[in-house]
Motif scaffolding. Structure first.
Motif, PDB file in Angstrom:
ATOM      1  N   ASN B 357       0.771  -1.204   0.007  1.00 24.58           N
ATOM      2  CA  ASN B 357       0.048   0.033   0.153  1.00 24.58           C
ATOM      3  C   ASN B 357       0.783   1.165   0.032  1.00 24.58           C
ATOM      4  OD1 ASN B 357       1.027   0.249   2.608  1.00 24.58           O
ATOM      5  ND2 ASN B 357      -1.122   0.039   3.654  1.00 24.58           N
ATOM      6  N   TRP B 358       2.241   1.119  -0.300  1.00 25.46           N
ATOM      7  CA  TRP B 358       3.008   2.309  -0.414  1.00 25.46           C
ATOM      8  C   TRP B 358       2.624   3.179  -1.733  1.00 25.46           C
ATOM      9  CZ3 TRP B 358       6.495   4.123   3.276  1.00 25.46           C
ATOM     10  CH2 TRP B 358       7.215   5.200   2.824  1.00 25.46           C
ATOM     11  N   CYS B 359       2.313   4.418  -1.846  1.00 22.20           N
ATOM     12  CA  CYS B 359       1.822   4.864  -2.897  1.00 22.20           C
ATOM     13  C   CYS B 359       2.635   4.643  -4.079  1.00 22.20           C
ATOM     14  CB  CYS B 359       1.854   6.596  -2.749  1.00 22.20           C
ATOM     15  SG  CYS B 359       1.223   7.364  -3.986  1.00 22.20           S
ATOM     16  N   CYS B 360       2.332   4.625  -5.321  1.00 23.10           N
ATOM     17  CA  CYS B 360       3.248   4.603  -6.561  1.00 23.10           C
ATOM     18  C   CYS B 360       3.835   5.727  -7.169  1.00 23.10           C
ATOM     19  CB  CYS B 360       2.256   3.521  -7.578  1.00 23.10           C
ATOM     20  SG  CYS B 360       0.835   4.723  -8.299  1.00 23.10           S
ATOM     21  N   SER B 374       7.966  11.747  -8.791  1.00 22.31           N
ATOM     22  CA  SER B 374       7.193  10.633  -9.067  1.00 22.31           C
ATOM     23  C   SER B 374       8.123   9.417  -9.366  1.00 22.31           C
ATOM     24  CB  SER B 374       6.315  10.984 -10.166  1.00 22.31           C
ATOM     25  OG  SER B 374       5.535   9.839 -10.560  1.00 22.31           O
ATOM     26  N   MET B 375       9.083   9.810 -10.425  1.00 21.57           N
ATOM     27  CA  MET B 375       9.873   8.534 -10.340  1.00 21.57           C
ATOM     28  C   MET B 375      10.554   7.882  -9.377  1.00 21.57           C
ATOM     29  SD  MET B 375       9.112   7.774 -13.680  1.00 21.57           S
ATOM     30  CE  MET B 375       7.528   8.496 -13.301  1.00 21.57           C
ATOM     31  N   ASN B 376      11.094   8.726  -8.448  1.00 23.78           N
ATOM     32  CA  ASN B 376      11.864   7.988  -7.298  1.00 23.78           C
ATOM     33  C   ASN B 376      10.746   7.099  -6.603  1.00 23.78           C
ATOM     34  OD1 ASN B 376      14.161   9.482  -7.772  1.00 23.78           O
ATOM     35  ND2 ASN B 376      13.682  11.129  -6.455  1.00 23.78           N
ATOM     36  N   ILE B 377       9.667   7.728  -6.400  1.00 24.28           N
ATOM     37  CA  ILE B 377       8.463   6.928  -5.529  1.00 24.28           C
ATOM     38  C   ILE B 377       8.315   5.676  -6.256  1.00 24.28           C
ATOM     39  CG2 ILE B 377       6.417   7.081  -4.501  1.00 24.28           C
ATOM     40  CD1 ILE B 377       6.863   9.978  -4.212  1.00 24.28           C
ATOM     41  N   LEU B 378       8.063   5.711  -7.681  1.00 22.74           N
ATOM     42  CA  LEU B 378       7.654   4.658  -8.348  1.00 22.74           C
ATOM     43  C   LEU B 378       8.926   3.398  -8.424  1.00 22.74           C
ATOM     44  CD1 LEU B 378       6.016   3.295 -10.650  1.00 22.74           C
ATOM     45  CD2 LEU B 378       7.067   4.678 -12.253  1.00 22.74           C
ATOM     46  N   ASP B 379      10.008   4.101  -8.505  1.00 18.94           N
ATOM     47  CA  ASP B 379      11.196   3.101  -8.410  1.00 18.94           C
ATOM     48  C   ASP B 379      11.232   2.028  -7.230  1.00 18.94           C
ATOM     49  OD1 ASP B 379      13.871   5.153  -9.865  1.00 18.94           O
ATOM     50  OD2 ASP B 379      12.251   3.856 -10.759  1.00 18.94           O
ATOM     51  N   ARG B 380      10.862   2.751  -6.117  1.00 20.79           N
ATOM     52  CA  ARG B 380      10.630   1.578  -4.703  1.00 20.79           C
ATOM     53  C   ARG B 380       9.726   0.765  -5.003  1.00 20.79           C
ATOM     54  NH1 ARG B 380      11.650   3.443   0.635  1.00 20.79           N
ATOM     55  NH2 ARG B 380      10.733   2.012   1.979  1.00 20.79           N
ATOM     56  N   LYS B 381       8.488   1.201  -5.737  1.00 23.80           N
ATOM     57  CA  LYS B 381       7.468   0.307  -5.981  1.00 23.80           C
ATOM     58  C   LYS B 381       7.677  -0.929  -6.887  1.00 23.80           C
ATOM     59  CE  LYS B 381       3.840   0.293  -4.884  1.00 23.80           C
ATOM     60  NZ  LYS B 381       2.911  -0.436  -3.603  1.00 23.80           N
ATOM     61  N   MET B 382       8.381  -0.483  -7.817  1.00 25.05           N
ATOM     62  CA  MET B 382       8.823  -1.525  -8.849  1.00 25.05           C
ATOM     63  C   MET B 382       9.744  -2.510  -8.210  1.00 25.05           C
ATOM     64  SD  MET B 382       6.684  -0.616 -11.069  1.00 25.05           S
ATOM     65  CE  MET B 382       7.044  -2.015 -11.820  1.00 25.05           C
ATOM     66  N   ALA B 383      10.695  -2.069  -7.221  1.00 27.33           N
ATOM     67  CA  ALA B 383      11.759  -2.883  -6.801  1.00 27.33           C
ATOM     68  C   ALA B 383      10.877  -4.098  -5.976  1.00 27.33           C
ATOM     69  CB  ALA B 383      12.572  -2.411  -5.928  1.00 27.33           C
ATOM     70  N   GLN B 401      -2.655   2.247 -12.572  1.00 27.42           N
ATOM     71  CA  GLN B 401      -2.349   1.123 -13.886  1.00 27.42           C
ATOM     72  C   GLN B 401      -1.336   1.901 -14.800  1.00 27.42           C
ATOM     73  OE1 GLN B 401      -5.417  -1.358 -15.466  1.00 27.42           O
ATOM     74  NE2 GLN B 401      -6.657  -0.279 -13.777  1.00 27.42           N
ATOM     75  N   MET B 402      -1.249   3.392 -15.034  1.00 26.06           N
ATOM     76  CA  MET B 402      -0.483   4.110 -16.147  1.00 26.06           C
ATOM     77  C   MET B 402       0.675   4.099 -15.390  1.00 26.06           C
ATOM     78  SD  MET B 402      -2.693   6.981 -17.824  1.00 26.06           S
ATOM     79  CE  MET B 402      -3.805   7.547 -16.545  1.00 26.06           C
ATOM     80  N   GLN B 403       0.778   4.282 -14.224  1.00 31.46           N
ATOM     81  CA  GLN B 403       2.025   4.526 -13.602  1.00 31.46           C
ATOM     82  C   GLN B 403       2.793   3.185 -13.422  1.00 31.46           C
ATOM     83  OE1 GLN B 403       3.521   7.337 -12.688  1.00 31.46           O
ATOM     84  NE2 GLN B 403       4.792   7.212 -10.688  1.00 31.46           N
ATOM     85  N   LEU B 404       2.086   2.196 -12.851  1.00 34.78           N
ATOM     86  CA  LEU B 404       2.801   0.959 -12.869  1.00 34.78           C
ATOM     87  C   LEU B 404       3.202   0.538 -14.504  1.00 34.78           C
ATOM     88  CD1 LEU B 404       0.497  -0.649 -10.175  1.00 34.78           C
ATOM     89  CD2 LEU B 404       2.882   0.045  -9.750  1.00 34.78           C
ATOM     90  N   GLY B 405       2.406   0.599 -15.489  1.00 38.06           N
ATOM     91  CA  GLY B 405       2.568   0.297 -16.643  1.00 38.06           C
ATOM     92  C   GLY B 405       3.882   1.068 -17.043  1.00 38.06           C
ATOM     93  N   TYR B 406       4.036   2.247 -17.079  1.00 35.60           N
ATOM     94  CA  TYR B 406       5.227   2.852 -17.092  1.00 35.60           C
ATOM     95  C   TYR B 406       6.381   2.522 -16.276  1.00 35.60           C
ATOM     96  CZ  TYR B 406       8.472   6.710 -18.067  1.00 35.60           C
ATOM     97  OH  TYR B 406       9.654   7.302 -18.427  1.00 35.60           O
ATOM     98  N   GLY B 407       6.223   2.240 -15.065  1.00 34.30           N
ATOM     99  CA  GLY B 407       7.129   1.471 -14.193  1.00 34.30           C
ATOM    100  C   GLY B 407       7.783   0.295 -14.874  1.00 34.30           C
ATOM    101  N   VAL B 408       7.015  -0.425 -15.086  1.00 28.25           N
ATOM    102  CA  VAL B 408       7.318  -1.828 -15.985  1.00 28.25           C
ATOM    103  C   VAL B 408       8.353  -1.723 -17.006  1.00 28.25           C
ATOM    104  CG1 VAL B 408       6.320  -3.831 -16.970  1.00 28.25           C
ATOM    105  CG2 VAL B 408       5.385  -3.052 -14.917  1.00 28.25           C
ATOM    106  N   ARG B 409       7.921  -0.696 -17.923  1.00 30.69           N
ATOM    107  CA  ARG B 409       8.797  -0.575 -18.998  1.00 30.69           C
ATOM    108  C   ARG B 409      10.049   0.178 -18.606  1.00 30.69           C
ATOM    109  NH1 ARG B 409       4.128   1.349 -21.504  1.00 30.69           N
ATOM    110  NH2 ARG B 409       4.861   3.519 -21.902  1.00 30.69           N
TER     111      ARG B 409
END
Lengths: 469, 431
Positions: B357-360, B374-383, B401-409
């Motif tokens: 539940n940590w924000c994406c 936003s990317m710094n926070i996303l990186d933590r989620k993707m790890a 979903q958009m953010q995670l989709g971007y994170g996956v790529r």
């Protein structure tokens, strides 16, 4: 106001992004968790290593500005409030656990490591760093060392000072000093390590901390016990110790607190009870079983009205919730919470609680008392509204009387929150002139230009009786 | 409190937040869970700091400077602070209140006014606005731009942004769905379906699946064509008046439809829909209607958890992990239901990620306005996601979903992102 040339120099040392000067930044670094205290600093710096810290301190000595070290700013005594302005030095960029030595059972950490992160790292390999202040999920090791933080486990395991065996410190004049080391025994020179612990940022800036670790206890059991009278609860506490059982946790909640907590967690707590004890025993499973049995026996001998015991770790959490909710529960009742920590010897817990209740009635203020009964470290918590000036005057009178009562019972002004600003005026009452003179002499010797965290601990204001200073 | 006695920075209309501001005891517990504090490390970028700034402004010690406004817009509104606060302070709400004040007191850019008053409330215009994106993606222009590195020639930020949006459907869902979708078999419920903006424009196919799942389980689904934006984007930018106007519009629409529940598959539409009763509680005309509406709003996973479900599901052999959208987990207290739906599908191996539940870092338009943060926070989620070695990340919010989709790529992971109910829909459909 800091001169432009100083700001330029600070920027050169830490980099542009680590020097904060906007009004918005100054607002945010002008306070900590202490109610009612605040003052804007002139700037904020965030050093990345010991070299940065030393350079900044040297600059401060040369150019005459003050430096106020800060971790997460969660202390309750105004220790990180820049009361004379100056530069707040936030240490949390230095946040690595540098080494966990499983042969020597030690760990080197940087001051910005969050205490619960250290807990997680060492517990993952079967080790234990006991000090557990209430702020542990956000407070930093550097802050814990500077305030000699305590916690619920203090009775059995001790406090931060008992676990710090070495430090790297930047002295108030800028030199880097190393104290202590990994050896269990060390009697070389003065014990400068222990002097630094609890010095509240007035004798040095801590840049590396060496702590000792112990093996993690295998099992634990939690008990929640209710009493109709304060005396029975207090006598239980003494009796448990007399039975040679030192529980890691032996917490107390008074009737006011029980009612606050019930309003908050709705756990059907019996509201007419005068006292509630939370008791935990830990160790190898067989010891836990026999200790728990003995403890329950003692409780019953002292007229416990109700006892609940945990069968699983989930139970443990559920039972502890009452005690751990004390602070949030009280916080919701009124806007302002003045959390004190006057501490008395264990044998004086019941008289102290009764006196607090009388003081509350006398000044017509609401005081919830809870805390670490096992070591006498109580937290009389005054629930009020800082916008009501008349009420705050009565609060101040009540706090004054609480300090005097604690001292009269052979106790101390502060068990774990520190003196800082909020209790500075009462220092002489406890330290007496001889103690204050020695304290001020040490401060002057190490910090001739009074650069580090001035205005705290009564160091600037103390005047020895007799001719001159 | 009257105009004269109100604190300087804030008008009496927002008075409750000043009392709330004082409730902050500055204990700092919020710092332990705030993603912006975790990334920036400075007090100013924490809930405690933001509340202190607002208090200083309310007491006349700070002006609503450019820097002040900037700080008010760094909050993700993820509500992690509110969850741990011992005093019950809703720091994210206080920040929104501050944005309303800023919108009322400072001149707003013309584009903003146009977006929130002219564009967002009008479904036709919204579809037209997304049309160039659909064209760009469908005609292969996007593929070409990415492959030839044209996007790399743009300033980095813009180049990245251009890669972000999911492949938008050619036909917005509003046009594809009938006004009434009949129940399959016995009609047991009559529910309204809230189209939402992101779901219906950018994830139309997935969202159509939501309606199919409802119909399959005995619900007659009413989809009012004139559904407007739920109002959260306007609220997030401090445009309280537009948010209230949109709320009233949607309340009227669904009142007419006569439905047992108003279902949405977007976490934000759901959270804000449930918030309408708070939003309009001082409106004598709408207070009661808003309360009735809010009580009927349900997230799709919440509704499905309350009814017996058709268990004739095909197997999907896949490892799935789940990301809790802030507006679903904290905003609505919904955490078990989406997970239960996923676990219901035969063949699914469910694995929990660390800090689910940590924000994406998506946070509405945060990924556009605060790209680096936003990317710094996303990186933590993707790890955390990568560590699960799952094939799919499921999450019930289009922005996530958009953010995670971007994170996956961005992290070059071999994972797909989908809505939990879309997966359920897939399991229901014949092979």
């Amino acid at each position: 106001m800091l001169e432009q040339s100083i700001l330029v120099e600070l920027e050169r040392i830490v980099g542009k992004e680590n020097l904060l000067c906007t009004k918005e930044d100054l607002v945010c670094y002008g306070f900590d968790a202490t109610p009612r205290l605040g003052r804007w600093p002139d700037a904020v710096v965030r050093p990345g290593n010991t070299r940065d810290v030393s350079a900044i301190i040297q600059l401060a000595n040369g150019d005459g500005f003050k430096v106020i070290p800060r971790g997460a700013g969660t202390n309750l005594s105004g220790g990180t409030v820049p009361i004379q302005g100056g530069v707040v030095m936030q240490m949390n960029r230095m946040n690595r656990i540098q080494e966990i030595d499983t042969e020597n059972l030690t760990a080197w950490v940087e001051p910005g490591v969050v205490t619960s992160d250290l807990h997680a790292a060492v517990e993952a390999i079967g080790l234990f760093y006991p000090p557990d202040p209430g702020s542990m999920t956000v407070s930093t090791m550097g802050g814990n060392v500077a305030e000699n933080a305590g916690g619920l486990r203090g009775l059995k395991y001790g406090v931060t000072r008992d676990y710090v065996i070495g430090l790297e410190v930047v002295l108030p004049t800028g030199e880097v000093m190393n104290t202590g080391g990994k050896t269990i025994k060390n009697v070389t020179g003065y014990d400068l390590t222990k002097l630094m612990v609890g010095s509240e940022g007035t004798l040095g800036v801590i840049t590396r901390i060496l702590v000792k670790l112990i093996p993690k206890p295998e099992a634990k059991k939690t008990m929640l016990v209710f009493y109709r009278t304060l005396n029975d609860a207090a006598e239980t506490v003494s009796s448990i110790i007399a039975h040679r059982i030192i529980p890691p946790t032996l917490e107390f909640l008074d009737n006011v607190t029980i009612n606050c907590v019930e309003q908050y967690i709705h756990a059907n707590l019996p509201l007419e009870m005068e006292a509630m004890l939370l008791i935990e025993v830990d160790g190898p499973p067989s010891v836990v079983e026999s200790d728990a049995a003995k403890v329950m026996q003692v409780c019953r001998e002292h007229n416990a009205a109700e006892i609940q015991v945990s069968a699983t770790p989930e139970d443990s959490l559920r039972l502890s919730l009452g005690r751990r909710s004390a602070l949030p529960a009280c916080a919701r009742l009124k806007p302002t919470m003045v959390l004190e920590d006057a501490t008395v010897p264990r044998s004086q817990v019941a008289p102290m609680v009764r006196q607090i209740q009388e003081i509350a009635k006398k000044h017509d203020v609401l005081i919830a008392t809870f805390g670490h009964a096992g070591d006498g470290n109580l937290h009389p918590t005054i629930l009020c509204d800082e916008r009501d000036h008349e009420q705050m005057e009565r609060v101040d009178l009540a706090v004054d009387e609480i300090f005097k009562a604690a001292l009269a019972l052979g106790g101390t002004l502060s068990g774990e929150h520190g003196i800082g600003l909020s209790k500075a005026a009462f220092m002489t009452m406890e330290m007496k002139d001889a103690g204050m003179k020695a304290t001020v002499a040490i401060k002057r010797a190490l910090d001739p230009n009074n650069v580090l965290n001035p205005g705290k601990m009564y160091l600037d204001d103390y005047r020895a009786p007799g001719a001159g200073n | 409190m009257t105009e004269e006695s109100a604190p300087k920075g804030f008008s009496p209309k927002r008075v409750p937040s000043y009392d709330e501001v004082l409730n902050c005891i500055r204990c700092g517990l919020c710092l332990s869970v705030c993603p912006t504090y975790r990334e920036a490390g400075t007090e100013t970028n924490s809930p405690r700091g933001r509340v202190a700034l607002i208090r200083a402004a309310a007491e006349g010690k700070l002006e609503l400077s450019h820097n002040f406004v900037d700080h008010m817009y760094r909050c993700l509104n993820c509500m992690a602070c509110a969850e741990v606060c011992p005093s019950g302070v809703q720091a994210h709400e206080i920040v929104l209140d501050a944005r309303v004040e800023i919108a009322n007191k400072l001149p707003q850019p013309a584009a903003k006014k146009w977006i929130f008053e002219g564009l967002v409330p009008n479904p036709n215009r919204m579809e037209a606005a997304v049309w160039p994106l659909r064209l760009y993606q469908r005609t292969g222009l996007r593929w070409l731009a990415e492959r030839t590195g044209v996007l790399g020639m743009l300033p980095h930020h813009l180049g990245e942004v251009a890669k972000m949006p999911p492949t938008a459907s050619m036909t917005p869902l509003r046009r594809k769905l009938p006004e009434v979708t009949p129940a399959q078999g016995e009609r047991k419920y009559r529910v309204g379906f809230f189209l939402g903006c992101a779901q219906s424009l950018l994830f139309a196919e997935n969202s159509a699946g939501t309606v199919r799942v409802l119909a399959r389980n005995g619900a007659e689904v009413v989809t009012p064509k004139d559904t407007a934006c739920c109002g959260m984007p306007a609220m997030a930018y401090g445009d309280l008046d537009t948010a209230m106007k949109l709320a009233r519009h949607n309340i009227d629409l669904f009142e007419k439809a006569g439905v047992d529940a108003v279902i949405t598959d977007c976490a934000t539409c759901g959270e804000f829909g449930k918030h309408y009763k708070e939003l309009l509680k001082h409106d004598p005309e709408y207070a009661e209607l808003a309360a009735a509406y809010s009580d009927r709003v349900k997230d799709i996973s919440q509704f499905l958890a309350e009814i017996p479900l058709d268990d004739r599901l095909n197997e999907i052999k896949v490892k799935v992990t789940y990301h809790d959208p802030c507006h679903l987990a904290r905003g609505q207290g919904i955490t078990a239901q989406p997970r239960d739906l996923l676990k219901m599908i035969p063949g699914v191996e469910f694995v929990e990620m660390k800090e689910p539940n940590w924000c994406c870092g998506g946070a509405g338009t945060y990924m556009l306005t605060h790209y680096e943060g936003s990317m710094n926070i996303l990186d933590r989620k993707m790890a955390n996601a990568a560590n699960t070695e799952a094939d799919i990340i499921a999450s019930g919010c289009p922005v996530c979903q958009m953010q995670l989709g971007y994170g996956v790529r961005r992290a070059k992971l071999r994972m797909k992102v989908t809505h939990p109910v879309a997966l359920l829909d897939q399991a229901y459909r014949p092979r």
